[in-house]
Design a protein around this motif. Structure first.
Motif, PDB file in Angstrom:
ATOM      1  N   GLY A  89       0.945  -0.956   0.317  1.00 24.94           N
ATOM      2  CA  GLY A  89       0.147  -0.037   0.214  1.00 24.94           C
ATOM      3  C   GLY A  89       0.781   1.034   0.032  1.00 24.94           C
ATOM      4  O   GLY A  89       2.013   1.075  -0.318  1.00 24.94           O
ATOM      5  N   PHE A  90       0.302   2.291   0.438  1.00 26.70           N
ATOM      6  CA  PHE A  90       0.993   3.559   0.311  1.00 26.70           C
ATOM      7  C   PHE A  90       0.840   4.426   1.650  1.00 26.70           C
ATOM      8  O   PHE A  90      -0.183   4.090   2.303  1.00 26.70           O
ATOM      9  CB  PHE A  90       0.074   4.645  -0.660  1.00 26.70           C
ATOM     10  N   TYR A  91       1.561   5.480   2.021  1.00 30.45           N
ATOM     11  CA  TYR A  91       1.253   6.382   3.094  1.00 30.45           C
ATOM     12  C   TYR A  91       0.620   7.484   2.411  1.00 30.45           C
ATOM     13  O   TYR A  91       1.401   7.930   1.767  1.00 30.45           O
ATOM     14  CB  TYR A  91       2.752   6.525   3.769  1.00 30.45           C
ATOM     15  N   VAL A  92      -0.277   7.941   3.065  1.00 34.64           N
ATOM     16  CA  VAL A  92      -0.919   9.200   2.312  1.00 34.64           C
ATOM     17  C   VAL A  92      -0.236  10.682   3.000  1.00 34.64           C
ATOM     18  O   VAL A  92      -0.646  10.723   4.364  1.00 34.64           O
ATOM     19  CB  VAL A  92      -2.308   9.123   2.504  1.00 34.64           C
ATOM     20  N   VAL A  93       0.288  11.236   2.321  1.00 30.96           N
ATOM     21  CA  VAL A  93       0.930  12.529   3.010  1.00 30.96           C
ATOM     22  C   VAL A  93       0.492  13.751   2.339  1.00 30.96           C
ATOM     23  O   VAL A  93       0.495  13.702   1.238  1.00 30.96           O
ATOM     24  CB  VAL A  93       2.667  12.381   2.876  1.00 30.96           C
ATOM     25  N   MET A  94      -0.104  14.480   3.233  1.00 29.66           N
ATOM     26  CA  MET A  94      -0.842  15.952   3.040  1.00 29.66           C
ATOM     27  C   MET A  94      -0.334  16.952   3.587  1.00 29.66           C
ATOM     28  O   MET A  94      -0.308  17.132   4.857  1.00 29.66           O
ATOM     29  CB  MET A  94      -2.243  15.296   2.872  1.00 29.66           C
ATOM     30  N   PRO A  95      -0.119  18.391   3.077  1.00 28.48           N
ATOM     31  CA  PRO A  95       0.080  19.512   3.828  1.00 28.48           C
ATOM     32  C   PRO A  95      -1.269  19.797   4.379  1.00 28.48           C
ATOM     33  O   PRO A  95      -2.423  19.638   3.995  1.00 28.48           O
ATOM     34  CB  PRO A  95       0.634  20.436   2.521  1.00 28.48           C
ATOM     35  N   LEU A  96      -0.851  20.409   5.445  1.00 31.74           N
ATOM     36  CA  LEU A  96      -2.188  20.881   6.342  1.00 31.74           C
ATOM     37  C   LEU A  96      -1.714  22.624   6.392  1.00 31.74           C
ATOM     38  O   LEU A  96      -0.525  22.948   7.034  1.00 31.74           O
ATOM     39  CB  LEU A  96      -2.184  20.522   7.877  1.00 31.74           C
ATOM     40  N   LYS A  97      -2.533  23.418   5.954  1.00 30.04           N
ATOM     41  CA  LYS A  97      -2.399  24.752   6.153  1.00 30.04           C
ATOM     42  C   LYS A  97      -2.906  25.209   7.308  1.00 30.04           C
ATOM     43  O   LYS A  97      -4.338  24.914   7.649  1.00 30.04           O
ATOM     44  CB  LYS A  97      -3.442  25.692   4.723  1.00 30.04           C
ATOM     45  N   LEU A  98      -2.275  25.486   8.147  1.00 29.22           N
ATOM     46  CA  LEU A  98      -2.406  25.937   9.544  1.00 29.22           C
ATOM     47  C   LEU A  98      -3.488  27.076   9.839  1.00 29.22           C
ATOM     48  O   LEU A  98      -3.209  28.183   8.947  1.00 29.22           O
ATOM     49  CB  LEU A  98      -1.312  26.049  10.659  1.00 29.22           C
ATOM     50  N   GLU A  99      -4.290  26.953  10.736  1.00 28.97           N
ATOM     51  CA  GLU A  99      -5.288  28.212  11.000  1.00 28.97           C
ATOM     52  C   GLU A  99      -4.305  29.242  11.655  1.00 28.97           C
ATOM     53  O   GLU A  99      -3.608  28.968  12.648  1.00 28.97           O
ATOM     54  CB  GLU A  99      -6.116  27.711  11.979  1.00 28.97           C
ATOM     55  N   GLY A 100      -4.310  30.278  11.124  1.00 31.01           N
ATOM     56  CA  GLY A 100      -3.491  31.557  11.477  1.00 31.01           C
ATOM     57  C   GLY A 100      -2.238  31.725  10.611  1.00 31.01           C
ATOM     58  O   GLY A 100      -1.511  32.580  10.958  1.00 31.01           O
ATOM     59  N   GLY A 101      -2.100  30.658   9.851  1.00 31.98           N
ATOM     60  CA  GLY A 101      -0.871  30.781   8.901  1.00 31.98           C
ATOM     61  C   GLY A 101       0.283  29.696   9.239  1.00 31.98           C
ATOM     62  O   GLY A 101       0.276  29.044  10.363  1.00 31.98           O
ATOM     63  N   GLY A 102       0.888  29.408   8.003  1.00 31.01           N
ATOM     64  CA  GLY A 102       1.962  28.392   8.255  1.00 31.01           C
ATOM     65  C   GLY A 102       1.490  26.981   7.622  1.00 31.01           C
ATOM     66  O   GLY A 102       0.316  26.816   7.451  1.00 31.01           O
ATOM     67  N   TYR A 103       2.648  26.150   7.403  1.00 27.61           N
ATOM     68  CA  TYR A 103       2.255  24.925   6.809  1.00 27.61           C
ATOM     69  C   TYR A 103       2.725  23.762   7.756  1.00 27.61           C
ATOM     70  O   TYR A 103       4.079  23.705   8.093  1.00 27.61           O
ATOM     71  CB  TYR A 103       2.427  24.754   5.305  1.00 27.61           C
ATOM     72  N   VAL A 104       2.397  22.659   7.564  1.00 27.52           N
ATOM     73  CA  VAL A 104       2.918  21.400   8.158  1.00 27.52           C
ATOM     74  C   VAL A 104       2.708  20.260   7.348  1.00 27.52           C
ATOM     75  O   VAL A 104       1.510  20.137   6.983  1.00 27.52           O
ATOM     76  CB  VAL A 104       2.792  21.299   9.637  1.00 27.52           C
ATOM     77  N   LEU A 105       3.431  19.306   7.093  1.00 26.95           N
ATOM     78  CA  LEU A 105       3.160  17.936   6.532  1.00 26.95           C
ATOM     79  C   LEU A 105       2.485  16.930   7.480  1.00 26.95           C
ATOM     80  O   LEU A 105       3.232  17.050   8.620  1.00 26.95           O
ATOM     81  CB  LEU A 105       4.505  17.464   5.714  1.00 26.95           C
ATOM     82  N   VAL A 106       1.592  16.297   7.023  1.00 21.50           N
ATOM     83  CA  VAL A 106       1.030  15.082   7.985  1.00 21.50           C
ATOM     84  C   VAL A 106       0.945  13.882   7.304  1.00 21.50           C
ATOM     85  O   VAL A 106       0.384  13.824   5.993  1.00 21.50           O
ATOM     86  CB  VAL A 106      -0.315  15.778   8.369  1.00 21.50           C
ATOM     87  N   ASN A 107       1.432  12.914   7.841  1.00 20.47           N
ATOM     88  CA  ASN A 107       1.279  11.572   7.182  1.00 20.47           C
ATOM     89  C   ASN A 107      -0.027  10.861   7.926  1.00 20.47           C
ATOM     90  O   ASN A 107       0.041  10.691   9.168  1.00 20.47           O
ATOM     91  CB  ASN A 107       2.501  10.638   7.748  1.00 20.47           C
ATOM     92  N   ARG A 108      -0.906  10.894   7.120  1.00 24.60           N
ATOM     93  CA  ARG A 108      -2.459  10.747   7.396  1.00 24.60           C
ATOM     94  C   ARG A 108      -2.642   9.232   7.792  1.00 24.60           C
ATOM     95  O   ARG A 108      -3.570   8.956   8.385  1.00 24.60           O
ATOM     96  CB  ARG A 108      -3.396  11.131   6.538  1.00 24.60           C
ATOM     97  N   GLY A 109      -1.856   8.522   7.134  1.00 24.04           N
ATOM     98  CA  GLY A 109      -2.086   7.017   7.366  1.00 24.04           C
ATOM     99  C   GLY A 109      -1.822   5.982   6.221  1.00 24.04           C
ATOM    100  O   GLY A 109      -1.506   6.367   5.037  1.00 24.04           O
ATOM    101  N   TRP A 110      -2.324   4.668   6.321  1.00 26.00           N
ATOM    102  CA  TRP A 110      -2.027   3.775   5.291  1.00 26.00           C
ATOM    103  C   TRP A 110      -3.096   3.426   4.609  1.00 26.00           C
ATOM    104  O   TRP A 110      -4.241   3.587   5.079  1.00 26.00           O
ATOM    105  CB  TRP A 110      -1.325   2.555   5.938  1.00 26.00           C
ATOM    106  N   LEU A 111      -2.841   3.442   3.107  1.00 28.31           N
ATOM    107  CA  LEU A 111      -3.810   3.038   2.204  1.00 28.31           C
ATOM    108  C   LEU A 111      -3.385   1.882   1.375  1.00 28.31           C
ATOM    109  O   LEU A 111      -2.520   1.779   0.722  1.00 28.31           O
ATOM    110  CB  LEU A 111      -4.219   4.313   1.356  1.00 28.31           C
TER     111      LEU A 111
END
Length: 229
Positions: A89-111
């Motif tokens: 399978g895959f790991y689903v990695v997606m950016p999160l646009k933070l409330e108030g500014g800024g960004y962080v990558l999130v490994n959301r889980g396995w698919l």
């Protein structure tokens, strides 16, 4: 009994090197044990809020974190060759646009992989709007073996690995220098049964005994050779 100079020197060198390598493996095991204790302490501590302010990796890695923001599915990356219970399978990695500014990558889980189409992506949900994410700060979204620098071409969704700094340069987005390994459920049908960090302490102790065993074997061979010279 005549002791031959060069064979003796060679045996002494082998003994010195193997003993030193044994101590090096022992020290590595002790370092990993200390890190493991640190990780346990971090995971049991209160969560740190991810915000606009840069958070150095050295000060945040393995800590529990929480972030609030909006996922950016148009920037999703699927990390290939990740298995769960022997299923590809895959790991689903997606950016999160933070409330108030800024960004962080999130490994959301396995698919799981679509077995009929190697590059096919099974359906999963991405929450719309503001979402709360909880997890563990990690240096990357998991690292798999790859030849060269494959899977890093711009806009390529399926990749082998993802370097945070390189992806930030590629996209022009100023990410935090870590990835959140998500632990809370957001109703997206992704698996988040994360493996524990692999410390490999037992392997280091095993190598230590092997090196010291080689040292004793070299000593034994030297004594035998000297006795029968």
């Amino acid at each position: 009994m005549k002791i031959r100079f060069w064979p003796t020197v060679l045996i002494l060198i082998v003994v010195a090197v193997t003993v030193r390598l044994g101590f090096w493996q022992r020290d590595r095991a002790h370092q990993k044990e200390a890190l493991n204790a640190q990780i346990t302490a971090f995971e049991n501590a209160s969560s740190q809020r991810v915000s606009t302010a840069p958070m150095p990796l050295k000060s945040i890695e393995f800590h529990r974190v929480e972030a609030r923001g909006e996922f950016m599915p148009e920037r999703v990356v699927y990390l290939d060759n990740r298995s769960y219970n022997d299923q590809p399978g895959f790991y689903v990695v997606m950016p999160l646009k933070l409330e108030g500014g800024g960004y962080v990558l999130v490994n959301r889980g396995w698919l799981p992989r679509n077995l009929a189409d190697r590059t096919g992506i099974e359906k999963y949900e991405t929450p719309k709007g503001i979402v709360d994410v909880q997890g563990i700060a990690r240096a990357n979204a998991s690292q798999a073996f790859e030849l060269g620098y494959g899977g890093s071409a711009a806009h390529q969704q399926i990749r082998q690995n993802l370097d945070v700094a390189a992806y930030a340069q590629e996209t022009g987005i100023a990410f935090q220098p870590f990835v959140i390994q998500q632990t809370n459920d957001t109703g997206d049908k992704l698996v988040r049964d994360w493996p524990a960090p692999t410390m490999g302490v037992e392997r280091n102790y095993g190598y230590m005994l092997q090196w010291w065993g080689m040292a004793f074997a070299a000593i034994g061979f030297g004594l035998y050779a000297a006795h029968h010279a």
